[in-house]
Design a protein around this motif. Structure first.
Motif, PDB file in Angstrom:
ATOM      1  N   TYR A  23      -6.704   1.599   6.282  1.00 11.26           N
ATOM      2  CA  TYR A  23      -6.851   1.538   4.828  1.00 11.26           C
ATOM      3  C   TYR A  23      -6.469   2.892   4.232  1.00 11.26           C
ATOM      4  CZ  TYR A  23     -11.114   3.855   6.352  1.00 11.26           C
ATOM      5  OH  TYR A  23     -11.993   4.718   6.966  1.00 11.26           O
ATOM      6  N   SER A  24      -6.219   2.887   2.948  1.00 15.81           N
ATOM      7  CA  SER A  24      -5.950   4.141   2.250  1.00 15.81           C
ATOM      8  C   SER A  24      -7.265   4.768   1.806  1.00 15.81           C
ATOM      9  CB  SER A  24      -5.052   3.886   1.036  1.00 15.81           C
ATOM     10  OG  SER A  24      -4.935   5.057   0.258  1.00 15.81           O
ATOM     11  N   TYR A  30       2.234  -3.661   3.884  1.00 14.33           N
ATOM     12  CA  TYR A  30       1.025  -3.229   4.595  1.00 14.33           C
ATOM     13  C   TYR A  30       1.296  -2.887   6.055  1.00 14.33           C
ATOM     14  CZ  TYR A  30      -3.667  -3.204   6.558  1.00 14.33           C
ATOM     15  OH  TYR A  30      -4.809  -2.833   7.218  1.00 14.33           O
ATOM     16  N   VAL A  41       0.864  -1.180   0.000  1.00 13.03           N
ATOM     17  CA  VAL A  41       0.000   0.000   0.000  1.00 13.03           C
ATOM     18  C   VAL A  41       0.901   1.230   0.000  1.00 13.03           C
ATOM     19  CG1 VAL A  41      -1.849   1.244   1.177  1.00 13.03           C
ATOM     20  CG2 VAL A  41      -1.736  -1.261   1.316  1.00 13.03           C
TER      21      VAL A  41
END
Length: 264
Positions: free
Chosen positions: A197-198, A66, A61
């Motif tokens: 999360y993005s 991650y 990511v």
């Protein structure tokens, strides 16, 4: 009058403000197992659970593994929760026990009281952030890319959530009301801020809503400080955080000055 003028060093009661700040630092330092060690363990558990859940199968990511993406979010989420807890618990416990008068009676202005409480929250946030950063560096080999930026974001985040803790504690008169604020405001803001999360993967509506969440800019700023990448412009995020800090601090200052829900 001369003695009073000397003790206040002009228009500021430096001694009183420093004493209040030191009291707030000692409050969490004397129970370091709960206030410093516990957040470190909690952050470690989050990272361990995600490592076990995703293993090595999760794609990178923002160009990093991650867990490296996740670590700054966990760090900032833990920092702001502790900053909020430091001020909110101090004031609410004093109100419930009836000894808030010990803080209201000394010759301290609203500004001095506000800064004294915030000093404790910021020191606790910096200690928690330092411990988690060291833990992440040792275990994941991830050290801050922009350490000064990370420190700045941690300080602003502590000031924002510490101020919010003061406002919540002034408004609340019992622990149930504080629990409601924590459960329905602080926790959702923390978890729905791009910690795990993005924001770039969200649908357009939720992407737009996320950018109204001030905690998103704290998480994003910490991520930029740690890995050098972010969803939004770091400078823009810093400006948004500063505006929220100014707004919440102004509200706290006004409530402290007027004695709102503090002087019965």
């Amino acid at each position: 009058m001369a003695k009073m003028g000397e003790r206040r060093f002009g228009r500021w009661n430096w001694l009183g403000m420093k004493t209040l700040a030191w009291r707030e630092v000692l409050r969490f330092a004397t129970v370091w197992q709960q206030t410093l060690l516990a957040p470190l363990i909690t952050a470690g558990l989050f990272l361990t659970v995600f490592a076990l859940a995703f293993g090595r199968g999760r794609a990178d990511v923002m160009g990093v593994p991650y867990l490296h993406f996740l670590a700054p979010g966990i760090l900032m989420m833990t920092v702001i929760q502790n900053a909020f807890a430091n001020t909110s618990s101090s004031i609410l416990i004093a109100k419930v026990q009836g000894n808030i008068v010990d803080t209201l009676m000394p010759p301290l202005s609203a500004t001095e009281v506000l800064l004294g409480y915030l000093a404790g929250a910021i020191v606790r946030a910096l200690c928690v952030g330092l411990l988690i950063s060291a833990g992440v560096g040792v275990t994941l080999g991830l050290w801050p890319t922009h350490p000064l930026w990370l420190v700045l974001v941690v300080v602003l985040g502590a000031a924002l959530m510490g101020s919010l803790g003061i406002a919540a504690a002034i408004w609340a008169n019992k622990f149930d009301q504080m629990a409601a604020i924590t459960n329905f405001i602080v926790t959702p803001l923390s978890f729905l801020s791009g910690t795990f999360y993005s924001a770039s993967v969200l649908p357009p509506l939720f992407y737009a809503l996320t950018h109204w969440n001030p905690v998103f800019y704290l998480i994003d700023g910490a991520r930029f400080g740690m890995i050098g990448a972010s969803d939004a412009s770091p400078v823009q995020g810093l400006a948004v955080i500063a505006l929220f800090v100014a707004a919440v601090m102004t509200l706290c200052w006004y409530w402290l000055k007027t004695g709102f829900r503090m002087k019965a």
